[in-house]
Design an enzyme around this catalytic site. Sequence first.
Site, PDB file in Angstrom:
ATOM      1  N   ARG A 110       0.711 -13.294  38.610  1.00 35.16           N
ATOM      2  CA  ARG A 110      -0.323 -12.347  38.005  1.00 35.16           C
ATOM      3  C   ARG A 110      -2.052 -12.235  37.589  1.00 35.16           C
ATOM      4  NH1 ARG A 110       0.177  -8.589  33.036  1.00 35.16           N
ATOM      5  NH2 ARG A 110      -1.161  -6.978  33.798  1.00 35.16           N
TER       6      ARG A 110
ATOM      7  N   HIS B  91      -5.052 -10.860  38.907  1.00 36.81           N
ATOM      8  CA  HIS B  91      -5.819 -10.976  38.193  1.00 36.81           C
ATOM      9  C   HIS B  91      -7.376 -11.393  37.889  1.00 36.81           C
ATOM     10  CE1 HIS B  91      -3.748  -7.956  35.487  1.00 36.81           C
ATOM     11  NE2 HIS B  91      -3.182  -7.295  36.853  1.00 36.81           N
TER      12      HIS B  91
HETATM   13  C1  HEM Z   1      -0.800  -1.507  43.462  1.00 35.99           C
HETATM   14  C2  HEM Z   1      -1.222  -2.961  42.982  1.00 35.99           C
HETATM   15  C3  HEM Z   1      -0.246  -3.337  41.582  1.00 35.99           C
HETATM   16  C4  HEM Z   1      -0.225  -2.897  40.660  1.00 35.99           C
HETATM   17  C5  HEM Z   1      -0.153  -0.604  40.162  1.00 35.99           C
HETATM   18  C6  HEM Z   1       0.361  -3.370  39.788  1.00 35.99           C
HETATM   19  C7  HEM Z   1       0.769  -3.487  38.652  1.00 35.99           C
HETATM   20  C8  HEM Z   1       1.675  -4.339  37.743  1.00 35.99           C
HETATM   21  C9  HEM Z   1       1.528  -4.047  36.314  1.00 35.99           C
HETATM   22  C10 HEM Z   1       2.010  -2.909  35.771  1.00 35.99           C
HETATM   23  C11 HEM Z   1       2.673  -5.092  36.221  1.00 35.99           C
HETATM   24  C12 HEM Z   1       3.251  -5.222  34.885  1.00 35.99           C
HETATM   25  C13 HEM Z   1       2.867  -6.099  33.860  1.00 35.99           C
HETATM   26  C14 HEM Z   1       3.242  -5.498  32.454  1.00 35.99           C
HETATM   27  O1  HEM Z   1       3.501  -4.791  32.168  1.00 35.99           O
HETATM   28  O2  HEM Z   1       3.167  -7.053  32.073  1.00 35.99           O
HETATM   29  C15 HEM Z   1       2.571  -5.582  37.040  1.00 35.99           C
HETATM   30  C16 HEM Z   1       3.535  -6.995  36.921  1.00 35.99           C
HETATM   31  C17 HEM Z   1       2.936  -8.090  38.492  1.00 35.99           C
HETATM   32  N1  HEM Z   1       2.112  -8.067  38.832  1.00 35.99           N
HETATM   33 FE1  HEM Z   1       1.548  -6.171  39.572  1.00 35.99          FE
HETATM   34  N2  HEM Z   1       0.367  -4.422  40.365  1.00 35.99           N
HETATM   35  C18 HEM Z   1      -0.049  -4.594  41.826  1.00 35.99           C
HETATM   36  C19 HEM Z   1      -0.492  -5.549  42.445  1.00 35.99           C
HETATM   37  C20 HEM Z   1       0.010  -6.686  41.809  1.00 35.99           C
HETATM   38  C21 HEM Z   1      -0.324  -7.800  43.090  1.00 35.99           C
HETATM   39  C22 HEM Z   1      -1.175  -7.413  44.539  1.00 35.99           C
HETATM   40  C23 HEM Z   1       0.397  -8.953  42.922  1.00 35.99           C
HETATM   41  C24 HEM Z   1      -0.303 -10.108  43.363  1.00 35.99           C
HETATM   42  C25 HEM Z   1      -0.095 -10.843  44.457  1.00 35.99           C
HETATM   43  C26 HEM Z   1       0.791  -8.629  42.230  1.00 35.99           C
HETATM   44  C27 HEM Z   1       1.598  -9.706  41.288  1.00 35.99           C
HETATM   45  C28 HEM Z   1       2.727  -9.312  39.826  1.00 35.99           C
HETATM   46  C29 HEM Z   1       3.633 -10.358  38.885  1.00 35.99           C
HETATM   47  C30 HEM Z   1       4.303 -11.690  39.482  1.00 35.99           C
HETATM   48  C31 HEM Z   1       3.543  -9.381  37.756  1.00 35.99           C
HETATM   49  C32 HEM Z   1       4.834  -9.828  37.154  1.00 35.99           C
HETATM   50  C33 HEM Z   1       4.837 -10.383  36.247  1.00 35.99           C
HETATM   51  C34 HEM Z   1       4.955 -11.126  34.962  1.00 35.99           C
HETATM   52  O3  HEM Z   1       6.361 -11.271  34.416  1.00 35.99           O
HETATM   53  O4  HEM Z   1       4.874 -12.115  33.645  1.00 35.99           O
HETATM   54  N3  HEM Z   1       1.263  -7.388  41.059  1.00 35.99           N
HETATM   55  N4  HEM Z   1       2.313  -5.247  38.129  1.00 35.99           N
END
Ligand code: HEM
Length: 331
Positions: A61, A65
């Site tokens: 993530r 970002h």
């Molecule tokens: C529409 C697109 C996306 C949205 C709205 C989104 C939103 C989010 C949100 C809100 C979280 C939770 C954050 C938290 O509460 O800590 C999250 C977690 C995560 N996102 Fe996304 N995300 C998107 C696309 C992506 C993409 C493209 C990737 C990687 C290429 C990604 C990788 C991750 C990962 C790995 C987590 C877990 C993080 C953790 O456990 O520490 N996301 N995302």
Amino acid sequence: MTLIYQHVLLILFVSTIPFSQSVPLNPDYYKTSCPDFDRIVREEVHEKQSKFVTTAAGTLRLFFHDCMTGGCDASILIGSSSDNKAEKDHEDNISLPGDGFEIISRIKNALELSCPGVVSCADILAASTRNLVVMVGGPHYPVQLGRKDGLISQATRVTGSLPSTEMNGDQMIKYFGDRGFSIQEMVALLGSHTIGFSNCKQFSKRLFNYSAETPTDPGLKPAYAEALKNLCANPATNVTMSAFNDVKTPGKFDNQYYKNLPKGLGLLATDNVLVTDPRTRPIVEMYAANETAFYKDFADAMVKMSNFEVKTDGDPGGEVRRRCDAPNSVA
Ligand code: HEM
Ligand SMILES: *[C@@H]1O[C@H](CO)[C@@H](O)[C@H](O)[C@H]1NC(C)=O
Ligand SMILES: *[C@@H]1O[C@H](CO)[C@@H](O)[C@H](O)[C@H]1NC(C)=O
Ligand SMILES: *[C@@H]1O[C@H](CO)[C@@H](O)[C@H](O)[C@H]1NC(C)=O
Ligand SMILES: CC(=O)N[C@H]1CO[C@H](CO)[C@@H](O)[C@@H]1O
């Protein structure tokens, strides 16, 4: 004569590269300048992920970002100073876990002993992300190298750079489309949500305050919605509570995310959009049925994302940072 010929060739070659790069990245960039690069990244990543299993998701993530905010230039690793609020301190970065930052700085320290001043933090982040994805079961893909670290990191640049869970299908497709990703690449990249966590705050609207007609999103399977409501019910704790993105196989990089979605087991509103939107649903069904296809498309899309708006040798605004949390002018 030969010299001129080489220059012409170089110009022809460079002009076919997407995004504004002066010198193309290549996978053997550190072969002679830092021969231990691969080994050091591999060993440090292995040690860290074995002890702290949340590192893989956190780093993936973090990398996403970073790339979406002014290119993959490790600008997200820079700390705020008295006169500058950095990217990492923007509200949208809240809960980026410390593990992701920590592994990059450990690798940087080891590399500075082995080959000082040579390896960029941006390359460390790109390579570590790939190794971590592989460690949790995801596909291997080649990582091109030679990125330079950015000089600028400003919280204000995050606004509008990152996707929000409030986006609808049109907005999601536009967000990724504007950055050169097809609908299929977007669906493949979102498969990242097969690992990791989300904070209650990111989906509590779907539970408690969905619409005037119904407080709970009917797109959530009722039993799943009840469990999430229990998890997030206590206002005193629900800022710190989080749920697995993939409720079935939370730590495994597999295609379970896509199997979950049609069953109402997608956690974020944007995850659920992938099955309600007719442009994305067939792709979800295809990945749910064919993990090989998911792995292949995810790998290709990650290569593309890893090269997004990179700075390379010869580009202004890039350097190899001495430490990952500050530009050299400050450190
Ligand atoms: C529409 C697109 C996306 C949205 C709205 C989104 C939103 C989010 C949100 C809100 C979280 C939770 C954050 C938290 O509460 O800590 C999250 C977690 C995560 N996102 Fe996304 N995300 C998107 C696309 C992506 C993409 C493209 C990737 C990687 C290429 C990604 C990788 C991750 C990962 C790995 C987590 C877990 C993080 C953790 O456990 O520490 N996301 N995302
Ligand atoms: C906390 O739970 C309440 C329901 O009791 C909910 O209305 C609120 O949105 C939740 N807050 C967060 C940050 O999840
Ligand atoms: C529910 O949503 C409405 C409209 O988005 C908002 O005005 C209201 O403050 C929300 N209520 C809670 C308890 O979050
Ligand atoms: C699954 O996807 C792979 C890669 O795209 C493809 O070669 C294979 O034929 C697909 N398998 C099935 C059963 O459709
Ligand atoms: C990991 C990290 O530094 N996260 C920060 C993101 O931004 C919020 C809001 O400013 C900070 O509180 C977090 O510490």
